[in-house]
Design a protein around this motif. Sequence first.
Motif, PDB file in Angstrom:
ATOM      1  N   HIS A 101     -46.442  -0.435 -48.061  1.00 47.58           N
ATOM      2  CA  HIS A 101     -45.999  -0.854 -49.392  1.00 47.58           C
ATOM      3  C   HIS A 101     -44.779  -0.023 -49.767  1.00 47.58           C
ATOM      4  CE1 HIS A 101     -48.426   2.672 -50.412  1.00 47.58           C
ATOM      5  NE2 HIS A 101     -47.777   2.730 -51.557  1.00 47.58           N
ATOM      6  N   HIS A 102     -44.210  -0.312 -50.928  1.00 45.02           N
ATOM      7  CA  HIS A 102     -42.980   0.336 -51.372  1.00 45.02           C
ATOM      8  C   HIS A 102     -43.189   0.892 -52.778  1.00 45.02           C
ATOM      9  CE1 HIS A 102     -41.369  -1.615 -47.846  1.00 45.02           C
ATOM     10  NE2 HIS A 102     -41.937  -2.732 -48.273  1.00 45.02           N
ATOM     11  N   HIS A 103     -42.194   1.640 -53.261  1.00 43.25           N
ATOM     12  CA  HIS A 103     -42.319   2.269 -54.583  1.00 43.25           C
ATOM     13  C   HIS A 103     -41.137   1.962 -55.490  1.00 43.25           C
ATOM     14  CE1 HIS A 103     -44.950   5.048 -52.193  1.00 43.25           C
ATOM     15  NE2 HIS A 103     -45.743   4.612 -53.139  1.00 43.25           N
ATOM     16  N   TYR A 113     -44.679   3.046 -59.289  1.00 41.82           N
ATOM     17  CA  TYR A 113     -45.420   1.805 -59.134  1.00 41.82           C
ATOM     18  C   TYR A 113     -45.367   1.354 -57.679  1.00 41.82           C
ATOM     19  CZ  TYR A 113     -44.799   1.527 -64.202  1.00 41.82           C
ATOM     20  OH  TYR A 113     -44.786   1.793 -65.550  1.00 41.82           O
ATOM     21  N   ASP A 114     -46.492   0.939 -57.133  1.00 41.72           N
ATOM     22  CA  ASP A 114     -46.516   0.323 -55.806  1.00 41.72           C
ATOM     23  C   ASP A 114     -46.094  -1.127 -55.935  1.00 41.72           C
ATOM     24  OD1 ASP A 114     -47.619   2.653 -54.831  1.00 41.72           O
ATOM     25  OD2 ASP A 114     -49.618   1.821 -54.496  1.00 41.72           O
ATOM     26  N   PHE A 115     -45.375  -1.615 -54.941  1.00 41.90           N
ATOM     27  CA  PHE A 115     -45.106  -3.045 -54.862  1.00 41.90           C
ATOM     28  C   PHE A 115     -45.014  -3.435 -53.394  1.00 41.90           C
ATOM     29  CE2 PHE A 115     -40.823  -1.288 -54.797  1.00 41.90           C
ATOM     30  CZ  PHE A 115     -40.119  -2.122 -53.939  1.00 41.90           C
ATOM     31  N   TYR A 116     -45.207  -4.713 -53.147  1.00 41.45           N
ATOM     32  CA  TYR A 116     -45.181  -5.252 -51.789  1.00 41.45           C
ATOM     33  C   TYR A 116     -43.949  -6.133 -51.641  1.00 41.45           C
ATOM     34  CZ  TYR A 116     -49.767  -3.257 -51.721  1.00 41.45           C
ATOM     35  OH  TYR A 116     -50.797  -2.349 -51.789  1.00 41.45           O
ATOM     36  N   TRP A 117     -43.293  -6.041 -50.487  1.00 44.57           N
ATOM     37  CA  TRP A 117     -42.040  -6.742 -50.256  1.00 44.57           C
ATOM     38  C   TRP A 117     -42.041  -7.276 -48.819  1.00 44.57           C
ATOM     39  CZ3 TRP A 117     -36.802  -3.751 -51.134  1.00 44.57           C
ATOM     40  CH2 TRP A 117     -35.733  -4.659 -51.161  1.00 44.57           C
ATOM     41  N   PRO A 118     -42.729  -8.404 -48.596  1.00 47.77           N
ATOM     42  CA  PRO A 118     -42.858  -8.932 -47.233  1.00 47.77           C
ATOM     43  C   PRO A 118     -41.509  -9.214 -46.565  1.00 47.77           C
ATOM     44  CG  PRO A 118     -44.281 -10.131 -48.750  1.00 47.77           C
ATOM     45  CD  PRO A 118     -43.443  -9.200 -49.574  1.00 47.77           C
ATOM     46  N   GLU A 119     -40.505  -9.641 -47.326  1.00 44.42           N
ATOM     47  CA  GLU A 119     -39.186  -9.925 -46.745  1.00 44.42           C
ATOM     48  C   GLU A 119     -38.569  -8.646 -46.157  1.00 44.42           C
ATOM     49  OE1 GLU A 119     -40.270 -12.794 -49.852  1.00 44.42           O
ATOM     50  OE2 GLU A 119     -40.011 -10.630 -49.917  1.00 44.42           O
ATOM     51  N   PHE A 120     -38.696  -7.551 -46.857  1.00 43.54           N
ATOM     52  CA  PHE A 120     -38.193  -6.267 -46.362  1.00 43.54           C
ATOM     53  C   PHE A 120     -38.965  -5.860 -45.109  1.00 43.54           C
ATOM     54  CE2 PHE A 120     -38.417  -1.683 -45.971  1.00 43.54           C
ATOM     55  CZ  PHE A 120     -37.091  -1.306 -46.078  1.00 43.54           C
ATOM     56  N   ASP A 121     -40.271  -6.046 -45.147  1.00 43.13           N
ATOM     57  CA  ASP A 121     -41.120  -5.633 -44.028  1.00 43.13           C
ATOM     58  C   ASP A 121     -40.768  -6.368 -42.730  1.00 43.13           C
ATOM     59  OD1 ASP A 121     -42.416  -3.969 -45.818  1.00 43.13           O
ATOM     60  OD2 ASP A 121     -44.035  -5.395 -46.198  1.00 43.13           O
ATOM     61  N   ARG A 122     -40.208  -7.554 -42.841  1.00 41.84           N
ATOM     62  CA  ARG A 122     -39.840  -8.326 -41.658  1.00 41.84           C
ATOM     63  C   ARG A 122     -38.482  -7.906 -41.075  1.00 41.84           C
ATOM     64  NH1 ARG A 122     -42.682 -12.401 -44.547  1.00 41.84           N
ATOM     65  NH2 ARG A 122     -40.824 -13.153 -45.610  1.00 41.84           N
ATOM     66  N   LEU A 123     -37.713  -7.120 -41.810  1.00 45.87           N
ATOM     67  CA  LEU A 123     -36.405  -6.670 -41.314  1.00 45.87           C
ATOM     68  C   LEU A 123     -36.587  -5.640 -40.203  1.00 45.87           C
ATOM     69  CD1 LEU A 123     -34.462  -6.116 -44.657  1.00 45.87           C
ATOM     70  CD2 LEU A 123     -34.163  -7.993 -43.027  1.00 45.87           C
ATOM     71  N   LEU A 124     -35.699  -5.697 -39.227  1.00 47.62           N
ATOM     72  CA  LEU A 124     -35.674  -4.685 -38.175  1.00 47.62           C
ATOM     73  C   LEU A 124     -34.628  -3.638 -38.538  1.00 47.62           C
ATOM     74  CD1 LEU A 124     -35.816  -6.950 -34.999  1.00 47.62           C
ATOM     75  CD2 LEU A 124     -37.664  -5.614 -36.012  1.00 47.62           C
ATOM     76  N   PRO A 125     -34.929  -2.365 -38.293  1.00 42.28           N
ATOM     77  CA  PRO A 125     -33.909  -1.344 -38.558  1.00 42.28           C
ATOM     78  C   PRO A 125     -32.700  -1.568 -37.659  1.00 42.28           C
ATOM     79  CG  PRO A 125     -36.043  -0.338 -38.042  1.00 42.28           C
ATOM     80  CD  PRO A 125     -36.159  -1.802 -37.772  1.00 42.28           C
ATOM     81  N   PRO A 126     -31.514  -1.148 -38.102  1.00 44.32           N
ATOM     82  CA  PRO A 126     -30.321  -1.322 -37.259  1.00 44.32           C
ATOM     83  C   PRO A 126     -30.450  -0.500 -35.975  1.00 44.32           C
ATOM     84  CG  PRO A 126     -29.816  -0.023 -39.216  1.00 44.32           C
ATOM     85  CD  PRO A 126     -31.224  -0.495 -39.361  1.00 44.32           C
ATOM     86  N   ASP A 127     -29.812  -0.958 -34.925  1.00 36.92           N
ATOM     87  CA  ASP A 127     -29.849  -0.259 -33.633  1.00 36.92           C
ATOM     88  C   ASP A 127     -29.349   1.179 -33.755  1.00 36.92           C
ATOM     89  OD1 ASP A 127     -30.884  -2.505 -32.398  1.00 36.92           O
ATOM     90  OD2 ASP A 127     -28.922  -3.226 -31.727  1.00 36.92           O
ATOM     91  N   SER A 128     -28.417   1.410 -34.669  1.00 35.01           N
ATOM     92  CA  SER A 128     -27.834   2.745 -34.821  1.00 35.01           C
ATOM     93  C   SER A 128     -28.867   3.794 -35.246  1.00 35.01           C
ATOM     94  CB  SER A 128     -26.686   2.709 -35.825  1.00 35.01           C
ATOM     95  OG  SER A 128     -27.153   2.275 -37.090  1.00 35.01           O
ATOM     96  N   ILE A 129     -30.001   3.367 -35.773  1.00 36.61           N
ATOM     97  CA  ILE A 129     -31.054   4.308 -36.174  1.00 36.61           C
ATOM     98  C   ILE A 129     -31.546   5.099 -34.965  1.00 36.61           C
ATOM     99  CG2 ILE A 129     -33.485   4.391 -36.920  1.00 36.61           C
ATOM    100  CD1 ILE A 129     -31.618   4.154 -39.248  1.00 36.61           C
ATOM    101  N   GLY A 130     -31.544   4.468 -33.800  1.00 30.77           N
ATOM    102  CA  GLY A 130     -32.005   5.141 -32.591  1.00 30.77           C
ATOM    103  C   GLY A 130     -31.248   6.427 -32.301  1.00 30.77           C
ATOM    104  N   ALA A 131     -29.994   6.485 -32.696  1.00 36.53           N
ATOM    105  CA  ALA A 131     -29.197   7.697 -32.491  1.00 36.53           C
ATOM    106  C   ALA A 131     -29.656   8.830 -33.405  1.00 36.53           C
ATOM    107  CB  ALA A 131     -27.719   7.401 -32.733  1.00 36.53           C
ATOM    108  N   LEU A 132     -30.313   8.468 -34.487  1.00 41.56           N
ATOM    109  CA  LEU A 132     -30.789   9.478 -35.432  1.00 41.56           C
ATOM    110  C   LEU A 132     -32.177   9.994 -35.085  1.00 41.56           C
ATOM    111  CD1 LEU A 132     -29.674   7.716 -38.727  1.00 41.56           C
ATOM    112  CD2 LEU A 132     -28.509   9.569 -37.516  1.00 41.56           C
TER     113      LEU A 132
END
Length: 158
Positions: A101-103, A113-132
């Motif tokens: 969930h998200h805040h 407040y907690d909230f749910y965001w299914p559209e966000f949950d379906r996103l894949l992180p960018p490939d560049s995150i792997g470098a971090l």
Amino acid sequence: MASVKQMNRKEIDERVKTFTDLCRTQGLKVTHQRLEIYQALLETIGHPAAEDVYHLIRHKLPTVSIDTVYRTLALFEEHGLISRVQCLSDKGRFDSNVEPHHHFICVECKAIYDFYWPEFDRLLPPDSIGALGEVRVERAELRGVCKHCLKARTSSVQ
């Protein structure tokens, strides 16, 4: 603290059972103090700070120290039984909801407040995150002014 739907007794009992099972699976002792601290998190509306949890349980456990509460919450967090939400102040707040969930954090009253965001949950992180590094938790945190503060602001103007 935020005004959100409070769990009923059955939901609390189910979460306590899951908690005790997870503790045993991870080799953690299920002590009376730990159960009281966890149950206080479940029964609290919002995301309490360690001091809030301490004040909630000290009448049941008069010998408990604030240090014990801090260490217990840190242990729970370390084992993934709860999560910490860093608010705008320097106090960490704790969340017993470990489902994805998200805040939404109010910048005025500091309510979370907690909230749910299914559209966000379906996103894949960018490939560049792997470098971090390696992503372990994907959680959005939105900051703004909650409806209660907006309403209070409107009421004070009139």
